[in-house]
Scaffold this active site. Structure first.
Site, mmCIF file in Angstrom:
data_model
loop_
_atom_site.group_PDB
_atom_site.id
_atom_site.type_symbol
_atom_site.label_atom_id
_atom_site.label_comp_id
_atom_site.label_asym_id
_atom_site.label_seq_id
_atom_site.Cartn_x
_atom_site.Cartn_y
_atom_site.Cartn_z
ATOM 1 N N GLN A 736 0.843 -1.333 0.101
ATOM 2 C CA GLN A 736 0.089 0.006 -0.079
ATOM 3 C C GLN A 736 0.912 1.295 0.017
ATOM 4 O OE1 GLN A 736 -0.484 -2.510 2.668
ATOM 5 N NE2 GLN A 736 -1.967 -3.439 1.210
ATOM 6 N N VAL A 737 0.167 2.405 -0.361
ATOM 7 C CA VAL A 737 0.884 3.724 -0.222
ATOM 8 C C VAL A 737 0.281 4.561 0.513
ATOM 9 C CG1 VAL A 737 1.763 5.356 -1.717
ATOM 10 C CG2 VAL A 737 1.490 3.435 -2.775
ATOM 11 N N ASP A 855 5.103 1.447 -18.021
ATOM 12 C CA ASP A 855 3.768 1.463 -17.346
ATOM 13 C C ASP A 855 3.124 2.915 -17.197
ATOM 14 O OD1 ASP A 855 1.546 0.680 -15.795
ATOM 15 O OD2 ASP A 855 2.296 0.224 -13.932
#
Length: 1484
Positions: A736-737, A855
């Protein structure tokens, strides 16, 4: 043979090694005489040898000088041995190693020779020394035999040892013969060199040394040749050396040795006659060092070499050190060793320079050179340059050299006495030490020999004895140096050997003992040097099968003093260890060379560390005990074993101290990382494990990380507790961030969590990639990784319990996806320019650094509130090499942004893949939604083909080579219609988009070319006003997704209907030409006129969310029928509780609308009235927009909560009004019907209510929670109301709407997206732009649609009702327009499906807008275009498709169904493809 060997050795030691040049030695002078001459004239011989070298190759001299630095560096690694003249020492060491192998007595003689050297009466002293050396050589050979291997074996090893690892006995005989041959050859060479210097000839005379060396030389010869070839300056010496070796092992060695000797700086310096010759020797020595493998082979070759080497190599370590072949011989014969010692000073000096290169070696050479210097100053003069570099680079070494000189002088005296006595008779201590050193060295080398056998012979020999350790140091250094600088190393060694021989004879002996002791101690824990020496000795025996040298063990006890010095050795070994890795034979030779050279360079601690480090480095199986490898490093450090010989204990200590300073020197190499030499680089690592290495490591690591701006704090040392976690803002592939705040600085950061729990392979590869790449990317448009922290307080805890660590990034407030989907922001063309400029600058930077991002998508493009763009998420990035053809995976880049070549299976792609992704983002910035939205690769390729044309060889010649070209062909061939679909965007942007979305990657523009395009080349970021971003809400992908889910669950349902309506429009557009084609249907905006009601509904998107379709219809009826609708009435109708502010605003709006209505009745220019209205309603909020926009400001005046509702209603009304005209606007405000056309303004109004009109429109509406749905008014009511509204709107409103539609410019992009979209959809429709996603909307229109989604959602019923009422009552352009309106609504209702809707843009009431605009256009005459506009709107307003669909389907169907069945089917088609159908209109 032993005698000749000794002679050769002595000659090597005194003449050959020392460089004592007796011109009269002639090729055929008796070895003893020549040896005496050499001893006495060792220095002369050196100088003459240098001259000879010069003769042999003037280049050699100059090259030696030129290569000196390199040689010096190499020598520095070997210098650390003990000699200030490391080069000479290294060559000498090699020779000494040989000599050691040949004779310990040689070593003793060398030590004595060293003493003589120190006595500046080198000639006399050397002569006497020669005699003594001869005697010592004899006794030395006996010593070697006593040691457990005869000199012959050493010689044999020297002869074949380097080349082959033979048994010591067979090698002894061989070495005897070889020595004789060598002696002859040496004599011949010397006679040849006679012209140059008698001393050279004398050197030749001690052919026995050369003979001994000759085998060694043979083994060396390849290396030396190699070295020579590497270093041209050595080419003469090297050539002669190599040639001699090649021609005839004996003679070649002799000649080579001799040449080496001549070339050896040692001889030159001894001679003191010529500094240039000295330099030549230095080059030669470098060469010799290069051949160090030979010396190594010799060492490893023969056990006798080990034994003799123990004492000889100590004394002969110089010869071993000197790269010159004779240097090896020195190692073979004690005399050579001694002369080698005297030579050593020069070598040492060169070594000193070398030291500067390699701290470890430097140290050794400096202390050793000190001894040598006292012995032979003349040589020093020639060596002086080398010395100076050493001194300058290693000031510590100077002091150490002085100490060593003193010790060498003392040792020289002792050595002289010992020399006089038989080598065995040498003062028992010294002799024993020498013997013991030789034996121990031999032991180790033997063990190494056994293990390494033939190939490792050199290495083994190097390791054979602690004395050999010197040689090993030389060899290791030579090898390392060879690796680093082959010729310079040789020269350095030769010089060092020569210089050190006279001065360092004692030193050599002492060094041998010390080396022995230190080696033994080093092998075991270096710390226990005094007492442990025996243990090390024992340990080395395991390494070296020969435990026989028990006498050396007693010697070791005698050497207890040495152990203390040995610790320095141990430290030095670290340096050596570093050097070792580079050495060709790292195991044995490296070990010994490490041990020898490193002691000088590194202090005892370092030595100990290095020993430990060295052990890992040393791969020799012969060095099984960890201690032994350290010993070898110690030996290597003691590479100038002369320093380490028995007399050298004190000197060694001194060296250690100096080495400490040198230890500091290793740090400089650290900075380069391996700059000084591969050894140096390894050294830090080797040292790193020990105490000093740790210090070094941080220095190395910190700067490395510092590259990433982390110089201040060490990565991974802080704990995540230093941050206050504020919340989660994203989810990545490996964690997660989080948004967090630094407790110390108060700075906001983003913490990217990396979990290790489920990682089978440990650290996630994506995280490794990202860290590695981000540390190399420093750019204002690339996200900055600040540091790495763990979730553990102590790093040790991290090992026990696999926790997580966090990548700490600078915090960015938003990402592009969250902003676009939120509908809170409308980007102007300038904003888009700014974003694209920054994005392409960052991408261009990455590509120029040869990194592919792989990306790029909206969620990986981060923004802060100041409008700064940063490229993030390099987890899929990789280094790109255009020259390598290896394939990469094509399963990269999110599907919507994946280029066609990847979809077709290309695996050798280029940076063009990232440009395609950026092109998709450019289109998305204008359309507010992804331009290609599919969930399968085949469908994605289909969408791309519809917009950009089908991939075919005509436009993309290489497409036929792609793997999936035949399997993934589009269903049909499409022509490229990108320019038509995006005709609504500025031409410069269209050109850029066209180039970025080129199918053929080879024709696609590069990131650099995009920056030179018309669209971006003149953009000045500093002058760009930052976009008006929502400071109260951080718009991230995760937040956007949650919001979308919430809408879908309940709020969205109501929101969806408007979205559906808009979707209908979008769908119809799609049907016309699935989303993309819908743009061509712009004519439909005419129906949008009739549909302004729906437009209003879109404007009311938020309210619509709250209201039922029926409620919306009632409200629309009310609004349409009653021009003077009171706010309370509206609130009641909408079941909304309005605050006083909102009521006031609504009332003001109503009044202004009524006024405007009257005005609009009079004037068809709704624009003029609209501005009035906007001024009246919300002058402050009103933006300078067409009437619709002004109306929007009115809406914006309303407070946030009620504002939103009012904004929706007003936006609907205003939108209807704006498109319809002033009168229509008034009607729209009061009556939803009229508002339909004005829906665009209404939507802006809602925007204004939620937020400033521009920003608020779609985005704020979504935030507005839907209120309780108002009671659904009966459809008839709606119709009746609509009729009333149409009546009001009929002539004036219709005309105004038509005018507005016909004049899209009336609605400047500036106005709220709703207004814009409503009008622009019509405009675009009129223009027949392919407004896919935006459909009808221009840039502003798209924005409008995005903003209107909510309105649309909230008021689909309203919009439909309004449209219906407008259509029926108005009879705009006729039943056709009326029907068109109904149709579009009908279609909207039926076509939009929540699934199809793009929730991201549900708020965008594009469909409504297009509907609003469309009725007019439809009046103008294109129901199809209306449908298209609707379709476009639908795509945008996916959020409320369900509600809109239901409402519009119900109401609209009633009166719109019959009107246009065509519209519906169209919409149906459009609706199905709204996402994928329209390239641009595909819902997010």
């Amino acid at each position: 043979m032993p005698n000749s060997e000794r002679h050769g050795g002595k000659k090597d030691g005194s003449g050959g090694a020392s460089g004592t040049s007796q011109p009269s030695s002639g090729g055929g002078s008796s070895n003893s005489r020549e040896r005496h001459r050499l001893v006495s004239k060792h220095k002369r011989h050196k100088s003459k040898h240098s001259k000879d070298m010069g003769l042999v190759t003037p280049e050699a001299a100059s090259l030696g000088t030129i290569i000196k630095p390199l040689v010096e560096y190499d020598d520095i690694s070997s210098d650390s041995d003990t000699f200030s003249d490391d080069m000479a020492f290294k060559s000498d060491r090699r020779e000494n190693d040989e000599r050691r192998g040949t004779d310990r007595s040689d070593r003793l003689h060398r030590h004595r020779h060293h003493q003589h050297r120190r006595s500046r009466d080198l000639l006399k002293t050397k002569q006497t020394e020669k005699e003594k050396n001869q005697e010592v050589s004899k006794s030395g050979s006996m010593k070697d035999r006593l040691s457990g291997s005869s000199k012959r074996s050493v010689e044999g090893n020297d002869d074949y040892g380097k080349a082959q690892l033979s048994k010591s006995s067979s090698k002894e005989s061989r070495s005897s013969k070889m020595h004789k041959e060598k002696t002859r050859k040496e004599r011949e060479l010397k006679s040849g060199h006679k012209d140059r210097s008698k001393s050279h000839r004398k050197r030749e005379t001690p052919k026995s040394y050369k003979t001994v060396d000759s085998p060694k030389r043979r083994s060396r010869s390849p290396h030396r040749k190699w070295s020579d070839s590497s270093k041209q300056d050595d080419s003469p010496s090297g050539a002669s050396y190599g040639q001699d070796y090649d021609l005839s092992p004996p003679r070649s060695h002799t000649s080579s040795n001799y040449d080496s000797y001549k070339k050896s700086p040692g001889s030159t310096s001894r001679r003191q006659s010529i500094s240039p010759p000295y330099k030549e020797p230095s080059a030669y020595q470098s060469s010799t060092r290069s051949p160090s493998p030979y010396s190594r082979r010799q060492r490893s070759v023969s056990p006798y070499s080990r034994r003799r080497s123990s004492s000889y190599e100590r004394s002969g370590s110089y010869s071993g050190r000197s790269p010159s072949p004779y240097g090896r011989r020195r190692s073979s014969s004690p005399f050579l060793s001694k002369r080698s010692l005297s030579r050593s000073p020069i070598s040492s000096r060169k070594s000193m320079k070398s030291r500067s290169r390699s701290p470890a070696y430097s140290r050794h050479s400096s202390s050793h050179s000190k001894k040598k210097r006292s012995g032979s100053r003349s040589r020093h003069s020639s060596i002086s340059p080398v010395r100076l570099p050493l001194n300058s680079s290693l000031g510590a070494e100077l002091s150490r050299k002085k100490k060593e000189r003193a010790a060498a002088a003392a040792a020289a005296k002792l050595d002289g006495k010992e020399s006089k006595g038989s080598p065995i008779i040498l003062p028992k201590k010294e002799k024993f030490e020498v013997k013991e050193s030789g034996l121990e060295s031999k032991k180790l080398p033997r063990g190494i020999k056994s293990e390494k056998s033939t190939p490792d012979t050199e290495l083994v020999n190097v390791a054979h004895s602690n004395t050999e350790v010197k040689n090993c140091l030389d060899t290791g250094k030579v090898k390392l140096d060879e690796n680093l600088q082959k010729h310079p190393v040789k020269d350095l060694k030769a010089q060092g050997t020569k210089d050190t021989k006279p001065v360092a004879l004692k030193e050599v002996i002492v060094t041998s003992k010390e080396t022995e002791t230190s080696e033994k101690e080093a092998l075991p824990p270096l710390p226990t040097i005094t007492s442990p020496p025996p243990l090390p000795s024992t340990t080395p025996p395991p390494q070296t099968p020969p435990l026989p040298p028990l006498p050396p063990l007693p010697a070791v006890p005698l050497q207890p003093p040495l152990p203390p010095p040995q610790p320095p050795f141990s430290q030095v070994p670290v340096s050596n260890t570093s050097t070792l890795p580079s050495s060709p034979h790292p195991r044995t030779s490296t070990l010994s060379s490490q041990t020898n050279s490193q002691p000088l360079v590194q202090v005892s601690m370092k030595t100990q560390l290095s020993v430990t480090a060295a052990i890992p480095h040393l791969k020799t199986s012969t060095l099984p005990p960890l201690p032994l490898p350290p010993l070898l490093p110690g030996d290597d450090d003691m590479d100038s074993p002369k320093e380490m010989l028995p007399s050298k204990p004190a000197k060694k200590e001194k060296e250690q101290r100096t080495r400490h300073l040198l230890t500091d020197l290793p740090l400089p190499p650290e900075l380069p990382g391996g700059d000084p030499s591969p050894p140096d680089s390894p050294e830090p690592k080797a040292i790193t494990p020990p105490q000093q290495p740790y210090k070094k490591r941080p220095k190395i690591c910190c700067p490395r990380y510092g590259e990433r701006r982390q110089t201040e704090s060490d990565w991974g040392k802080r704990c995540v507790d230093k941050f206050d976690i504020i919340g989660i803002i994203g989810e990545g592939t490996y964690g997660q961030v989080y948004k967090a705040k630094d407790k110390d600085t108060g700075e906001l950061v983003a913490l990217k969590k990396v979990r290790l729990d489920n990682e089978k392979e440990g650290f996630p590869i994506t995280a490794i990639r990202e860290i590695k790449i981000l540390r190399q990317l420093v750019h204002q448009s690339v996200v900055n990784m600040k540091e790495i922290v763990t979730d553990k307080q102590d790093a040790l805890d991290f090992k026990k319990d696999k926790g997580a660590f966090y990548l700490v990034f600078e915090y960015m407030d938003h990402d592009l996806m969250g902003l676009l989907e939120s509908g809170l922001v409308h980007f102007s063309e300038d904003h888009i320019k700014s974003f694209m400029k920054q994005l392409m600058e960052g991408l261009d930077y990455c590509h120029k650094k040869n990194f592919l991002h792989r990306d790029i998508k909206c969620s990986n493009i981060l923004l802060n509130n100041s409008g700064q763009i940063k490229l993030a998420d390099f987890g899929l990035a990789r280094l790109y090499n255009s020259e390598e053809s290896r394939p990469y995976t094509n399963k990269v880049i999110t599907l919507w942004y994946r280029p066609p070549e990847l979809l077709l299976g290309e695996e050798r792609y280029t940076p063009a893949i990232d440009v395609w992704s950026c092109g998709c983002i450019l289109g998305e910035l204008f359309t507010k939604k992804p331009i290609f939205q599919a969930n399968l690769e085949l469908a994605q390729l289909e969408l791309i083909s519809r917009l950009c044309g089908s991939p075919c060889p005509a436009v993309w010649p290489d497409v036929i080579k792609l793997p999936y070209f035949n399997t993934m062909k589009p269903k049909k061939q499409y022509r490229r219609r990108l320019r038509e679909e995006f005709s609504f965007i500025p031409s410069a942007a269209l050109d850029l988009l066209d180039h970025m979305l080129t199918l053929d990657p080879s024709k696609r523009c590069t990131a650099e070319q995009t920056l030179q395009s018309d669209f971006l080349k003149d953009v000045e970021l500093s002058k760009m006003a930052p976009p008006d971003l929502p400071h109260w809400q951080d718009c991230h992908e995760l937040w956007s997704k949650k919001r979308r889910r919430q809408r879908q669950s309940g709020i969205v349902i109501e929101e969806q209907p408007p979205s559906k309506a808009s979707r209908k429009e979008t769908t119809s557009g799609t049907a016309a030409e699935p989303v993309k084609n819908s743009s061509p249907a712009p004519p439909q905006p005419a129906p949008v006129k009739a549909e302004p009601g729906p437009g209003d509904a879109v404007g009311l998107g938020d309210i619509t969310q709250q209201l039922n379709q029926s409620e919306l219809a009632v409200l629309l009826n009310l609004l349409q029928s009653q021009t003077d609708l009171s706010i309370p009435q509206m609130a009641q109708l909408l079941n909304i509780h309005s605050n006083p502010e909102m009521q006031q605003q609504l009332e003001a709006l109503n009044q202004s609308i009524s006024a405007l209505t009257e005005a609009s009745s009079q004037q068809q220019d709704s624009e003029s009235i609209a501005p009035e209205e906007s001024l009246k309603e919300v002058p402050s909020v009103s933006v300078v927009l067409p009437p619709a926009e002004q109306t929007t400001p009115e809406a914006s005046n309303t407070p946030a909560d009620m504002q939103n509702m009012l904004a929706v209603l007003l936006s609907q009304l205003m939108k209807t009004q704006e498109p319809a005209g002033n009168l229509e606007e008034n009607t729209s405000d009061k009556n939803s019907g009229p508002q339909g056309p004005r829906r665009t303004p209404t939507m802006p109004q809602e925007e204004a209510a939620a937020c400033p009109p521009h920003i608020l429109p779609p985005e704020k509406r979504p935030p507005e929670p839907p209120g309780p749905p108002p009671p659904p008014p009966p459809p008839p009511l709606v119709e009746g109301d609509l009729s009333s509204a149409p009546q009001e709107l009929n002539p004036a409103v219709t005309a105004a709407l038509l005018q507005l539609l016909s004049q899209p410019e009336a609605e400047p992009p500036g106005h709220l997206p709703h207004e814009h979209q409503a009008l622009r959809p019509m405009e675009y429709s009129t223009r027949s732009h392919p407004n896919r996603t935006y459909g009808n909307t221009d840039g502003p229109e798209t924005g409008f649609s995005a903003t209107d989604t909510d309105e649309r959602s909230s008021g689909p019923a309203l919009t439909e009702s309004l449209v219906q009422t407008l259509v029926k009552n108005r009879t705009f352009s006729g039943s056709v327009s009326h029907l068109g309106e109904s149709n579009s609504y009908q279609g909207t209702g039926s076509v939009q499906f929540p699934g199809d809707q793009d929730l991201r843009f549900t708020r965008v009431p594009l469909a409504l807008h297009s509907v609003v605009g469309q009725p007019f256009l439809k009046s103008e005459g294109n129901s199809n275009s209306v449908v298209h506009a609707e379709t476009k709107l639908q795509n945008y307003g996916e959020l409320g498709p369900g509600t809109t669909g239901a409402n519009s389907s119900g109401t609209t169907l009633q009166w719109g169904g019959p009107a246009q069945s065509f519209g519906k089917p169209y919409r149906g088609a459009a609706r199905v493809p709204p996402r994928g159908g329209r390239g641009r209109g595909v819902p997010y």
